[in-house]
Each structure stands twice: as C-alpha cells, then as structure tokens.
Design a protein around this motif. Structure first.
Motif, mmCIF file in Angstrom:
data_model
loop_
_atom_site.group_PDB
_atom_site.id
_atom_site.type_symbol
_atom_site.label_atom_id
_atom_site.label_comp_id
_atom_site.label_asym_id
_atom_site.label_seq_id
_atom_site.Cartn_x
_atom_site.Cartn_y
_atom_site.Cartn_z
ATOM 1 N N LEU A 14 1.577 -3.280 -9.477
ATOM 2 C CA LEU A 14 1.383 -2.648 -7.867
ATOM 3 C C LEU A 14 -0.326 -2.489 -7.963
ATOM 4 O O LEU A 14 -1.033 -2.590 -6.897
ATOM 5 N N ALA A 16 -3.054 0.980 -3.077
ATOM 6 C CA ALA A 16 -2.070 1.761 -3.724
ATOM 7 C C ALA A 16 -2.373 2.481 -4.821
ATOM 8 O O ALA A 16 -3.401 2.465 -5.565
ATOM 9 N N GLN A 76 -2.594 -4.535 -5.338
ATOM 10 C CA GLN A 76 -2.665 -3.693 -3.972
ATOM 11 C C GLN A 76 -3.737 -2.644 -4.262
ATOM 12 O O GLN A 76 -3.551 -1.661 -4.941
ATOM 13 N N PRO A 105 0.820 -1.112 -0.076
ATOM 14 C CA PRO A 105 0.018 -0.092 -0.243
ATOM 15 C C PRO A 105 0.781 1.454 0.066
ATOM 16 O O PRO A 105 2.035 1.309 0.542
#
Length: 223
Positions: free
Chosen positions: A130, A137, A134, A108
């Motif tokens: 990412l 994120a 996540q 995150p």
C-alpha cells in the motif's frame, strides 16, 4: 494444484520462527503473483500421510513476485517443526498458488492493522504494498508480541517506519516485557484497545481495518 518449488532461502527470525523464500520459475510467475494479504498452502507426505498447512505471504506484491512466508513453531506442529528443524535451502516443497480474501488492493485512504504474534505476516505485505504504490495512503500498525526477542519481522517493520515516516504509524506493545519507551507492558485486550484507539487516531476516518492474530485479540479488537 500444487507445484514443486525449491527453497531459495531460510532466514531465522526468532528462536521459534523462520522466513522461507521459494524460487519461482519464470513459467510460474503469473501463477504465484499474489494480492497483498493472501496465503499459500504447503504440502508434504510423511509415512503415506499428507500434511498440509497454509502460511501467509509476507512480501509486497510487485511485478517480480517474491514468494516468502513466515512460519512460527507450533507445539507438536508436524509442518512447523519440519520447517524449523529439517527444511534446508535446495529442498523442494509442494506449493499451491496464492489464495484468500484477507486482502487490500492498494487505494488511497487511511488503514489500520491490529495484529498479534505471527499475525504480522499478511499485514506486513498489505502495509508495504500500500505505502509503496499509493502516495495518498496511510497505514497505522498496532502490534502485540510477548517479548522483543519473539517479535517476527522486526527489521522489516522498522524499515517501513524509516521509509514512510509521515504515512506509517507504529504502536508496539509487549505483554511480558517492559519497554524503555512506548506503551507499558500488558496484553492488548478489549479494555486496553477501547482506551488506546481514540487517543491514537480518528476512528471515523479509518477506511479499512485488518485484524490478525490470536482469537482473543481479534475478537476484542472487532468488538
């Protein structure tokens, strides 16, 4: 250690750049599993002389590794010239396992990439992995290219923008061409970044910066 891998696909990205995808045998899947941002070394021998070059992996890191690199033609470049003008699907290339520390293990946070030209290649893998892994994120990509026609992975970046509209921010500048919308044309140099960055995001809230591209761009962004 190098492994002979067969070229599965070659995609023309621009007039001077291609994406090359390698077929990874089942027994080598763990060997070629990569962390977002890593690169691979490619090797060929010409007239008894070894030519070795490294290229960043552009694909997300997934359970089923897809080994794809972006290669831009370099003037008098022995390997890039071969890749763009001679390499064909079905050919075999010697490939070393992924390596490198320019990486981001998904977590995150708020991350920013500042890239120029082919510097998009590892950062594309970082951002795509990412955002997929996540949900907490965010990623801001600030990229600079000469012209729209010279921009590598244009469709892949647009896909991230469509897929994660609330978590992916894209700022694209062109140094040699005016855009119908967005920032005025010009180099993404240090003075421009000093005025641009505070207007785009809260600097103190950024959890990681990923700078990749021409030396001057990276140095200016770092300062």
């Amino acid at each position: 250690m190098f492994h002979p891998l067969q070229v599965r696909e070659i995609e023309r990205l621009t007039d001077d750049a291609v994406a090359v995808t390698f077929a990874v045998p089942h027994e080598l899947r763990e060997t070629f599993r990569h962390t977002p941002g890593q690169h691979i070394a490619l090797r060929r021998t010409v007239d008894g002389q070894e030519i070795r070059r490294t290229y960043s992996i552009c694909t997300p890191a997934t359970d089923e590794p897809l080994l794809r690199v972006g290669i831009r033609l370099v003037e008098d470049g022995a390997f890039s010239t071969y890749a763009l003008k001679e390499l064909a699907v079905g050919d075999t290339v010697e490939v070393m396992a992924p390596a490198g520390r320019f990486t981001l293990a998904p977590r995150p946070g708020h991350f920013v990439g500042i890239v120029g030209g082919s510097g998009i290649t590892p950062v594309l893998s970082i951002a795509a992995t990412l955002l997929a892994q996540q949900p907490d994120a965010r990623f801001c990509l600030i990229r600079s290219d000469r012209t729209a026609a010279s921009t590598m992975f244009l469709e892949e970046v647009a896909d991230l923008k469509d897929r994660y509209p609330d978590r992916f921010q894209l700022i694209h500048t062109l140094s040699r061409e005016e855009q119908q919308a967005g920032l005025p044309s010009g180099r993404l140099d240090e003075p421009r970044l000093r005025s641009l960055l505070p207007a785009l995001l809260k600097i103190d809230s950024v959890d990681g910066w990923y700078l990749c591209g021409p030396y001057g761009l990276v140095q200016g962004a770092e300062r």
